[in-house]
Design an enzyme around this catalytic site. Structure first.
Site, PDB file in Angstrom:
ATOM      1  N   HIS A   1      97.863 111.187  63.103  1.00  0.00           N
ATOM      2  CA  HIS A   1      97.415 112.492  63.589  1.00  0.00           C
ATOM      3  C   HIS A   1      96.235 112.934  62.726  1.00  0.00           C
ATOM      4  O   HIS A   1      96.135 112.569  61.548  1.00  0.00           O
ATOM      5  CB  HIS A   1      98.527 113.527  63.480  1.00  0.00           C
ATOM      6  CG  HIS A   1      99.621 113.344  64.471  1.00  0.00           C
ATOM      7  ND1 HIS A   1     100.406 114.385  64.893  1.00  0.00           N
ATOM      8  CD2 HIS A   1     100.080 112.249  65.123  1.00  0.00           C
ATOM      9  CE1 HIS A   1     101.298 113.946  65.769  1.00  0.00           C
ATOM     10  NE2 HIS A   1     101.115 112.641  65.913  1.00  0.00           N
TER      11      HIS A   1
ATOM     12  N   GLU B   1      95.539 115.666  61.207  1.00  0.00           N
ATOM     13  CA  GLU B   1      95.904 116.364  59.976  1.00  0.00           C
ATOM     14  C   GLU B   1      96.324 115.384  58.882  1.00  0.00           C
ATOM     15  O   GLU B   1      95.885 115.490  57.730  1.00  0.00           O
ATOM     16  CB  GLU B   1      97.063 117.346  60.217  1.00  0.00           C
ATOM     17  CG  GLU B   1      96.775 118.418  61.237  1.00  0.00           C
ATOM     18  CD  GLU B   1      97.257 118.060  62.641  1.00  0.00           C
ATOM     19  OE1 GLU B   1      97.736 118.958  63.352  1.00  0.00           O
ATOM     20  OE2 GLU B   1      97.155 116.882  63.030  1.00  0.00           O
TER      21      GLU B   1
ATOM     22  N   CYS C   1     102.011 119.879  64.500  1.00  0.00           N
ATOM     23  CA  CYS C   1     103.367 119.541  64.933  1.00  0.00           C
ATOM     24  C   CYS C   1     104.286 119.553  63.705  1.00  0.00           C
ATOM     25  O   CYS C   1     103.835 119.803  62.584  1.00  0.00           O
ATOM     26  CB  CYS C   1     103.380 118.151  65.586  1.00  0.00           C
ATOM     27  SG  CYS C   1     103.059 116.801  64.426  1.00  0.00           S
TER      28      CYS C   1
ATOM     29  N   CYS D   1     103.142 117.036  60.923  1.00  0.00           N
ATOM     30  CA  CYS D   1     101.943 117.491  60.224  1.00  0.00           C
ATOM     31  C   CYS D   1     102.230 118.739  59.389  1.00  0.00           C
ATOM     32  O   CYS D   1     101.704 118.885  58.283  1.00  0.00           O
ATOM     33  CB  CYS D   1     100.822 117.731  61.211  1.00  0.00           C
ATOM     34  SG  CYS D   1     100.291 116.199  62.013  1.00  0.00           S
TER      35      CYS D   1
END
Length: 162
Positions: A48, A50, A97, A100
């Site tokens: 992801h 992040e 999410c 993260c």
């Protein structure tokens, strides 16, 4: 946020959900790292934006600390282990999410700035609020809604095209 949006556009071109992130140094202006989703490209479910920005930013800070320690004549381990990111700000186009959000807490960033809310999987105030859970040892400041319409439009356009 505009830098994060540019990263998000790159993710969309590669077939990934268009999410971009930028990690800022404690001065709030210096970019330590930037990233976009790379799950499809790498086959890595944790890739992801992040997480990638945090990894790259920690690596950059560690390298900088090692270089400074070497210049000062310190030993090889001085400055190593720079996984903590106090004073740093993560700017991301979509609300983080749970994975993260957990990484943000663990990395000790001071603040998270995000654009679009994620009502289906957001963990910084929408569905969950992991980053501000009082049971955890660190709670970054959360600033939401920065260029929210631009961030949401990028996601909407991506999913409509699919």
């Amino acid at each position: 946020m505009r830098l994060a949006l540019a990263e998000a556009e790159q993710a969309g071109h590669g077939g990934d959900v268009p999410v971009g992130a930028v990690l800022l140094a404690p001065d709030g202006r210096t970019v330590l790292a930037s990233a976009h989703n790379e799950r499809e490209v790498t086959g890595d479910p944790t890739a992801h934006a992040e997480v990638l920005a945090l990894r790259r930013g920690a690596a950059a800070l560690s390298e900088s600390a090692r270089t400074a320690s070497a210049a000062a004549g310190a030993g090889p381990r001085a400055g190593a282990g720079g996984w903590r990111l106090p004073g740093c700000t993560l700017v991301v186009t979509l609300e983080p999410c749970t994975m993260c959000a957990g990484a943000l807490v663990q990395s000790r960033v001071d603040r998270v700035v995000y654009g679009a809310r994620d009502e289906k999987a957001g963990a910084a105030g929408s569905l969950w609020d992991v980053v501000r859970d009082r049971r955890l040892n660190h709670r970054p400041e959360v600033i939401e809604g920065v260029l929210a319409e631009d961030c949401a439009r990028l996601l909407t356009d991506f999913f409509r095209a699919r």
